[in-house]
Design an enzyme around this catalytic site. Structure first.
Site, PDB file in Angstrom:
ATOM      1  N   ASP A 232       0.758  -0.886   0.081  1.00 12.69           N
ATOM      2  CA  ASP A 232      -0.066   0.092   0.134  1.00 12.69           C
ATOM      3  C   ASP A 232       0.903   1.217  -0.019  1.00 12.69           C
ATOM      4  O   ASP A 232       2.024   1.255   0.882  1.00 12.69           O
ATOM      5  CB  ASP A 232      -0.848  -0.154   1.301  1.00 12.69           C
ATOM      6  CG  ASP A 232      -1.804   0.924   1.357  1.00 12.69           C
ATOM      7  OD1 ASP A 232      -2.852   1.292   0.269  1.00 12.69           O
ATOM      8  OD2 ASP A 232      -1.636   1.764   2.289  1.00 12.69           O
ATOM      9  N   GLU A 291       1.611  -0.694  -5.169  1.00 14.62           N
ATOM     10  CA  GLU A 291       0.696   0.489  -5.564  1.00 14.62           C
ATOM     11  C   GLU A 291       1.270   1.688  -5.441  1.00 14.62           C
ATOM     12  O   GLU A 291       1.618   2.195  -4.333  1.00 14.62           O
ATOM     13  CB  GLU A 291      -0.541   0.372  -4.360  1.00 14.62           C
ATOM     14  CG  GLU A 291      -1.486   1.502  -4.689  1.00 14.62           C
ATOM     15  CD  GLU A 291      -2.405   2.187  -3.412  1.00 14.62           C
ATOM     16  OE1 GLU A 291      -3.598   2.552  -3.508  1.00 14.62           O
ATOM     17  OE2 GLU A 291      -1.755   2.313  -2.397  1.00 14.62           O
TER      18      GLU A 291
END
Length: 566
Positions: A232, A291
């Site tokens: 993330d 990401e």
């Protein structure tokens, strides 16, 4: 509407789905052509009737994912968390939040998935923790000068009495990226950095304890048997020295393309080189997925150099309009950028942070990736089906978001009191309407939550959701679910699909994309009109009904067709 697929479809490319007993094997470089399915745990399946999805619920539905034909499952966070941002505020990286189950449930899910031939990728959240993380709680309690404060970004404020934030950075969710703390003696004190919600303080990755901790966390989950990590905010973590102001006061969004001192700093790459050494110690060809929102696809390629991560999400592709010229440009740029670093391209159309593409493509272009309008449902679904077949035909790996195989739209009319997206409650940040793509998916035609669970659902499901359910679409010719199953089966059995570095573009009318990969040909009509063309071979499948007569094919508006010359 009628959901029609192309006829005829060759029976040689409609095999039975994989069955139990296909345990995960150490197939080298499996990730180069993998189709990976994102599960948002709270919205997938609820086993205990509390209205919230959980790990046992996911575990019970793994055969469905095997039969769908995906290679791996990516789980959004299920760690212990106060849930200020749907689990992306982690209090304990080695524990499962009780709302989702426990570590034994995680272990059982991983083992069952492997027995079914599925791999498991888990989310890792290294940019920030929860404000309820033990480190942060102790840093607050110890007061200014505490060594634990060095593990985050604590700074004195500006102004005569420190009443102003240390710099002009703004939170992705809106408002200042700084919050002032009340010190143990009750006085206003230092400020701490949070690029997201105040409940998500950013780690200071210049402190060696932070790196040591995350290397330990990696080993913990690798020892549990996970096959990889989706990282993330992989472009975050490292901040520019001195935390300088940004050049203007404009809000910089996560999905933006600006160059800022808190994203895409070169220092992140040294972290990933260290992590890669750990991952390579383990058998089974395990992977990292970034990401990474970057200004260009060329910058994204830096994350997937041979000694760093394996894949990076292609957000430039996700945000491209349903337009042949735009799509061809981003496809070419992506393949060109990935080729020098030897990494596979990745393709994605929906996830838990953006409007589902069945709704996005039903609205006018230019509205961005978070849309508040339902748009033209029929148009959006037709384009979404076509866009999916185009994506699955491209070289590399593809990501699917739960429910897109049902053609689910965003739920744009959720009542304000039901919303839980933290960005919704803060001004000037992300639009705050991500709840619309997170509504629990329907499994059955009827029931209080359409088969999601026995106790309703944490976000209200629309009336009529049952007609989009797995039960309603399973075995129904032309349904979106059967289109996905057919496409994934064809992709799995067609040698020229999957991994690769390029496509051979073919001549095509304006608004139409056509390319060859060996004996495979893909034709995508992005126009609003049917387009006649010479049939390039034998029709495999299509997102709409393609008529073929005497070697001539009529490809309907917003339709993608797959062919073979073999």
């Amino acid at each position: 509407m009628s959901h029609q697929t192309a006829e005829p479809v060759s029976p040689t490319h409609s095999p039975a789905p994989r069955t139990a007993g296909h345990a995960v094997a150490d197939r080298r470089d499996w990730w180069r052509d993998a189709v990976i399915y994102q599960v948002y745990p709270r919205s997938f399946a609820d086993s205990d009737g509390d209205g919230m999805g959980d790990l046992p619920g996911i575990r019970s539905r793994l055969p469905y994912l095997r039969d769908l034909g995906v290679d791996a499952v990516w789980l959004s966070p299920f760690y212990a968390s106060p849930q200020a941002d749907a689990g992306y505020d982690v209090a304990d990286y080695r524990a499962v939040d009780p709302m989702f189950g426990n570590l034994l449930d995680a272990d059982g899910l991983i083992r069952d998935a492997h027995e079914l031939g599925l791999r498991i990728i888990v989310d890792l959240v290294p940019n920030h923790s929860s404000d309820q993380h033990e480190w942060f709680k102790r840093a607050l309690a110890d007061g200014p000068g505490s060594p634990l404060r060095d593990r985050y970004h604590f700074r004195p404020g500006k102004g005569a009495n420190g009443e102003l934030p240390p710099n002009n950075w703004e939170s992705i969710f809106g408002g200042p990226a700084w919050t002032r703390v009340t010190e143990p003696d009750g006085t206003p004190g230092e400020w701490y950095l949070h690029l997201f919600a105040p409940e998500q303080p950013d780690f200071n990755w210049d402190h060696p304890a932070v790196g040591d901790e995350f290397r330990s966390i990696l080993r913990f989950w690798l020892d549990m048997g996970v096959d990889g990590f989706r990282i993330d905010v992989a472009h975050g973590m490292v901040k520019a020295p001195g935390l300088p102001d940004i050049g203007d006061s404009e809000q910089v969004k996560l999905l933006g393309d600006g160059v800022v001192p808190f994203f895409d700093q070169d220092g992140v790459h040294e972290i990933y080189r260290q992590w890669r050494l750990i991952l390579d110690e383990y058998s089974g060809d395990r992977v990292f997925v970034a990401e990474a929102w970057t200004p260009t696809v060329e910058r994204t390629a830096h994350y997937v150099r041979p000694d760093e991560l394996h894949q990076a999400f292609n957000f430039q592709y996700l945000s491209t309009h349903w337009d042949a010229a735009e799509l061809r440009e981003v496809i070419d740029r992506t393949l060109e950028a990935m080729r020098p670093v030897g990494a596979p391209a990745t393709w994605v159309l929906s996830n838990h942070d953006v409007t589902r593409h069945a709704t996005r493509f039903g609205n006018p272009a230019g509205l961005g990736t978070q849309i508040r309008e339902a748009g033209d449902r029929e148009l959006g679904l037709r384009r979404a089906r076509a866009a999916t077949l185009l994506m699955l035909a491209l070289p590399g790996s593809a990501y699917l978001y739960q429910g897109e195989e049902l053609g689910l739209p965003d739920v744009v009319d959720l009542p304000d009191e039901a919303r839980q997206d933290p960005a919704y409650f803060r001004g000037a940040g992300q639009d705050g309407f991500r709840d619309g793509c997170r509504v629990p998916i329907p499994w059955t035609r009827e029931g209080s939550s359409y088969g999601f669970g026995d106790g309703g659902s944490w976000l209200p499901q629309p009336a009529g959701w049952g007609e989009l359910s797995v039960e309603a679409q399973q075995g129904t010719p032309g349904s979106t679910l059967e289109l996905y199953r057919t496409a994934l089966a064809v992709r799995r059995e067609t040698p020229d699909l999957g991994a690769g570095e390029g496509v051979e573009w073919l001549p095509a009318p304006e608004g139409v994309l056509a390319f060859r990969r060996g004996a495979f040909v893909c034709v995508a009509n992005t126009t609003g009109q049917a387009v006649p063309l010479a049939a390039p071979g034998r029709l495999l499948t299509a997102s709409g009904e393609v008529a073929v007569t005497d070697g001539e094919a009529l490809v309907p508006a917003d339709t993608t067709a797959w062919w073979t010359t073999a």
